[in-house]
Design an enzyme around this catalytic site. Structure first.
Site, PDB file in Angstrom:
ATOM      1  N   SER A  57       0.894  -1.240   0.056  1.00 48.07           N
ATOM      2  CA  SER A  57       0.176  -0.054  -0.089  1.00 48.07           C
ATOM      3  C   SER A  57       0.800   1.261  -0.171  1.00 48.07           C
ATOM      4  CB  SER A  57      -0.940  -0.071   1.203  1.00 48.07           C
ATOM      5  OG  SER A  57      -2.007  -0.922   0.899  1.00 48.07           O
ATOM      6  N   LYS A  60      -0.038   3.981  -2.578  1.00 49.71           N
ATOM      7  CA  LYS A  60      -0.993   4.931  -2.537  1.00 49.71           C
ATOM      8  C   LYS A  60      -0.479   6.277  -2.114  1.00 49.71           C
ATOM      9  CE  LYS A  60      -4.497   1.649  -0.802  1.00 49.71           C
ATOM     10  NZ  LYS A  60      -4.080   0.666  -0.088  1.00 49.71           N
ATOM     11  N   SER A 112      -6.012   3.473   4.307  1.00 51.95           N
ATOM     12  CA  SER A 112      -5.414   2.629   3.004  1.00 51.95           C
ATOM     13  C   SER A 112      -6.628   1.818   2.443  1.00 51.95           C
ATOM     14  CB  SER A 112      -4.426   1.623   3.766  1.00 51.95           C
ATOM     15  OG  SER A 112      -3.831   1.170   2.748  1.00 51.95           O
ATOM     16  N   LYS A 221       2.945   6.152   6.257  1.00 47.49           N
ATOM     17  CA  LYS A 221       2.007   5.049   5.463  1.00 47.49           C
ATOM     18  C   LYS A 221       2.518   3.632   5.694  1.00 47.49           C
ATOM     19  CE  LYS A 221      -1.341   3.928   2.682  1.00 47.49           C
ATOM     20  NZ  LYS A 221      -1.418   2.719   3.683  1.00 47.49           N
TER      21      LYS A 221
END
Length: 391
Positions: A57, A60, A112, A221
């Site tokens: 992820s 992103k 997320s 993140k």
């Protein structure tokens, strides 16, 4: 008198120190990791930073900055069936629901949401496939990544969906220059009301939400799929120093955070960010040209070091260490306004790069300080004696 002041100035020049390297082998357990100075882009430490790996992820971050820079944040995004039915983590949006682009970007980063990522992609480019073409081109041309190719906007596993720790650090550095991204990236929570869900989204990043406290943390993140292991991007600030840390394929979340702490501690404890102000005027070595900067210039050096600045006749500004080695360099022809300078030959011969001395503000070394005091005392005694002789 002139000789005295020349000696006095020389006595104040600091002793130079070592290169930008704090010889250390950090015990990272992640397969790859990197920490960079966000202002200068300098790599402070790395392990397998150019190895192609799966980001999960962390993808992103790229989707978010592209959508922020190329989309209208107030536009309504109509959620498709494909987006609503996305696998993995979700912000629980429904087919046909209309949601502001800005809200989807924030929800995607904080919680997320894979569904939000697909909805953003379809809105921006018409389809997920076209969005990936646009995103990859943007990353190559605007962010200057070299080893990244993304197959989707969210990071679910695809054998061809790869990047590197180095490229992820570059993407994050680029993104952090955008105020809107910084706001979303640093949010610990977000009120979230959609058609079927009224809640508060809370960041998954344990340092950011305080579950694993770290002084100065500003954003982060997380990522995980079985093929990628635990992945993590984190940003932190202390004083004038901004750092970005990336870890890839950690065997556990705990290891990802402990490796991140190691990288941050190494950066903050050994290095310092420095700035050459854009208002400065620099002269070529022969003083035939002067350069008025168009932007602030940043470089990184060891905390124990006070580098000197040196400008060549062809406009290359070098940041020099004790051994005469350049630890950073800038082509002033590309970052400054260049003008010819008429300087008398006497001044050319006697002037000692005044602007460079102003920019590299030294801390006084005790040796130079003591010598200066002694010389000043001798000078004053001699002056008094001369006055008594005259009278």
């Amino acid at each position: 008198m002139k000789k005295f002041f020349l000696i006095f100035i020389l006595a104040l020049i600091p002793f130079a120190s070592t290169t930008v390297s704090a010889e250390s082998d950090l015990p990272l357990n992640s397969e790859a990791g990197i920490v960079i100075d966000a202002k200068s882009g300098k790599v402070l430490y790395e392990k397998n930073m150019n190895k192609k790996m799966y980001p999960a992820s962390l993808t992103k971050v790229a989707t978010a900055i592209y959508a922020i820079e190329h989309g209208d944040q107030d536009e309504l995004v109509t959620v498709s069936k494909k987006a609503a039915e996305a696998d993995g983590s979700s912000v629980f949006i429904e087919p046909g629901e209309e949601i502001e682009l800005s809200k989807l970007i924030a929800g995607m980063l904080i919680n997320s949401g894979n569904d939000a990522a697909i909805a953003i992609a379809e809105h921006m480019s018409g389809s997920e496939k076209l969005f990936m073409e646009d995103l990859n081109e943007f990353l190559r041309k605007e962010v200057n990544v070299t080893d990244t190719h993304f197959m989707n906007p969210h990071g679910l596993f695809d054998k061809n969906h790869v990047t590197t720790a180095s490229d992820l650090a570059k993407i994050t550095r680029y993104a952090m220059k955008n105020a809107t991204f910084r706001e979303y990236f640093g949010n610990k929570d977000l009120p979230w009301k959609v058609k079927t869900w009224d809640t508060t989204l809370v960041t998954h990043h344990k340092m950011l939400k305080g579950e694993i406290p770290y002084k100065g943390i500003t954003g982060g993140k997380t990522g995980f799929v079985s093929k990628s292991g635990y992945t993590l991007i984190s940003t932190a600030t202390r004083g004038e120093q901004d750092l970005i840390a990336v870890t890839l394929n950690a065997p556990s979340g705990k290891v990802a955070y402990s490796d991140t702490e190691l990288l941050f501690n190494y950066g903050f404890e050994n290095f310092k960010s420095a700035k050459i102000d854009k208002k400065s005027i620099l002269y070529s070595a022969d003083h035939s040209k002067h350069y008025k900067l168009n932007e602030d210039l940043y470089y990184t050096h060891l905390i124990s070091d006070e580098p000197s600045l040196k400008t060549s006749n062809d406009g290359i500004l070098s940041i020099m260490n004790k051994e005469g080695k350049a630890i950073a360099s800038f082509d002033l022809k590309t970052v400054a306004e260049v003008r010819n300078t008429e300087v008398p030959a006497r001044i050319k011969k006697e002037t000692i790069h005044e602007e460079a001395n102003k920019l590299s503000v030294p801390s006084l070394e005790w040796g130079g300080f003591v010598i200066s005091i002694i010389l000043m005392t001798v000078f004053l005694k001699k002056s008094r004696k001369n006055r008594r002789t005259r009278y």
